[in-house]
Design an enzyme around this catalytic site. Structure first.
Site, PDB file in Angstrom:
ATOM      1  N   ALA A  37       0.930  -1.312   0.172  1.00  0.00           N
ATOM      2  CA  ALA A  37       0.063  -0.291   0.028  1.00  0.00           C
ATOM      3  C   ALA A  37       0.821   1.327  -0.090  1.00  0.00           C
ATOM      4  CB  ALA A  37      -0.767  -0.083   1.120  1.00  0.00           C
ATOM      5  N   HIS A  42       7.038   5.990   1.454  1.00  0.00           N
ATOM      6  CA  HIS A  42       7.662   4.817   1.214  1.00  0.00           C
ATOM      7  C   HIS A  42       8.915   5.014   0.003  1.00  0.00           C
ATOM      8  CE1 HIS A  42       3.961   2.697   2.763  1.00  0.00           C
ATOM      9  NE2 HIS A  42       4.818   2.278   3.491  1.00  0.00           N
ATOM     10  N   GLN A  66       1.832  -9.345  13.812  1.00  0.00           N
ATOM     11  CA  GLN A  66       1.900  -7.926  14.281  1.00  0.00           C
ATOM     12  C   GLN A  66       0.372  -7.296  14.474  1.00  0.00           C
ATOM     13  OE1 GLN A  66       4.575  -6.217  11.461  1.00  0.00           O
ATOM     14  NE2 GLN A  66       3.313  -4.422  11.448  1.00  0.00           N
ATOM     15  N   GLU A 154      10.249   7.784  10.528  1.00  0.00           N
ATOM     16  CA  GLU A 154      10.043   8.283  11.907  1.00  0.00           C
ATOM     17  C   GLU A 154       8.593   8.384  12.294  1.00  0.00           C
ATOM     18  OE1 GLU A 154      12.226  12.140  12.491  1.00  0.00           O
ATOM     19  OE2 GLU A 154      14.163  10.856  12.614  1.00  0.00           O
ATOM     20  N   ASP A 156       6.512   5.868  12.709  1.00  0.00           N
ATOM     21  CA  ASP A 156       6.494   4.818  13.464  1.00  0.00           C
ATOM     22  C   ASP A 156       7.664   4.940  14.558  1.00  0.00           C
ATOM     23  OD1 ASP A 156       4.098   3.215  12.676  1.00  0.00           O
ATOM     24  OD2 ASP A 156       5.134   3.410  10.904  1.00  0.00           O
ATOM     25  N   SER A 191       0.329   7.779   5.568  1.00  0.00           N
ATOM     26  CA  SER A 191       0.082   6.353   6.235  1.00  0.00           C
ATOM     27  C   SER A 191      -0.726   5.601   5.244  1.00  0.00           C
ATOM     28  CB  SER A 191      -0.405   6.400   7.588  1.00  0.00           C
ATOM     29  OG  SER A 191      -0.907   5.251   7.929  1.00  0.00           O
TER      30      SER A 191
END
Length: 284
Positions: A37, A42, A66, A154, A156, A191
């Site tokens: 995604a 990214h 997770q 950063e 996360d 995100s």
């Protein structure tokens, strides 16, 4: 002239042949681990990896370990064709795209147990399963690809600290690089989960960033930590979020801070807006 699509490996023997080929001329390898995604955040990591290394490997694997049973593993966006087009355009060299049976074959029985930054009382308080799953899959990715450097955003922030600590503690031979969060024009951190936001929620979502900036401004002006955080938390709640946490922590250890003198300071937030949980952070 159209760019050549990256090589794709889906089995461990194919991955080993591909990475051996990349290394044949002593090339350094940068890795960008993702769950697909893909968005501009990214791709900015891919471009950073290209500046720092000779070859770039991007992993795409939605990691089931997770996600808690109540979380969005089944609904997590999977956009393979779009992801591959973006990586082709960006000039990535290799995509590692295993399925769950390759990563966790029958009888798989080993986990990495995380402490230190993974037990800071932030994400781990609300998602106790999360960092064990992250550390195990990232540890496997690092030993499979054997990159020289790995690049994480950063956004996360606690995850970045956990992965950095794990790579160092286990002598994995990879340098973990954190990259500045990429934001939309209105400040919302990019995100993959932003696609879940309704139009109204999407309009509200940048309040998280505004509240952090306002809190940072108050801290720099000399306000005490508790009152500055209370003001930011009120802004977030008044906008309609359900707040999980809004904290000031030491930027390296993630320990709580009582004043700016305990710094460097990082503000970290997690909150739900509608059905979507958003996290973000900034340095002060």
């Amino acid at each position: 002239m159209p760019r050549r699509a990256p090589q794709i490996a889906r089995t461990l023997p194919a991955l080993r042949r591909a990475t051996d080929g990349l290394r044949a001329r002593k090339a350094t390898i940068g890795m960008v681990p993702t769950m697909g995604a893909l968005h501009d955040g990214h791709i900015s990591l891919v471009r950073l990896a290209q500046r720092r290394c000779d070859k770039v490997v991007v992993s795409i694997f939605v990691n089931p370990t997770q996600f808690a049973p109540t979380e969005d593993f089944g609904a997590y966006p999977r956009t393979w064709k779009s992801d591959l087009a973006k990586l082709t355009e960006a000039g990535a060299d290799l995509v590692w795209n295993p399925d769950a049976k390759v990563m966790y074959p029958e009888g798989f029985a080993t986990r990495i147990v995380t402490e230190g930054p993974a037990t800071a009382g932030l994400e781990d308080r609300f998602r106790p399963h999360f960092f064990g799953g992250v550390a195990t899959v990232v540890g496997k990715l690092f030993t499979q690809v054997r990159p020289d450097m790995a690049f994480f955003g950063e956004k996360d922030f606690q995850q970045l600290k956990v992965v950095t600590r794990m790579a160092r503690d286990l002598d994995l031979g990879v340098k973990v690089i954190g990259a500045t969060t990429v934001r939309e024009r209105d400040g919302l951190a990019m995100s993959s989960r932003n696609v879940y936001l309704s139009p109204d929620d999407r309009a509200t979502a940048p309040v998280l960033y505004k509240a952090m900036k306002e809190t940072a401004k108050r801290l720099k002006a000399g306000d005490d930590v508790a009152s500055a955080l209370a003001g930011g938390a009120a802004m977030i709640a008044d906008a309609g979020f359900v707040l999980d946490y809004f904290e000031a922590r030491h930027a390296e250890t993630l320990a709580p801070v009582a004043s700016m003198k305990d710094g460097p300071v990082r503000l970290l937030v997690a909150a739900k807006l509608g059905k979507t949980r958003l996290i973000d952070n900034i340095g002060v």
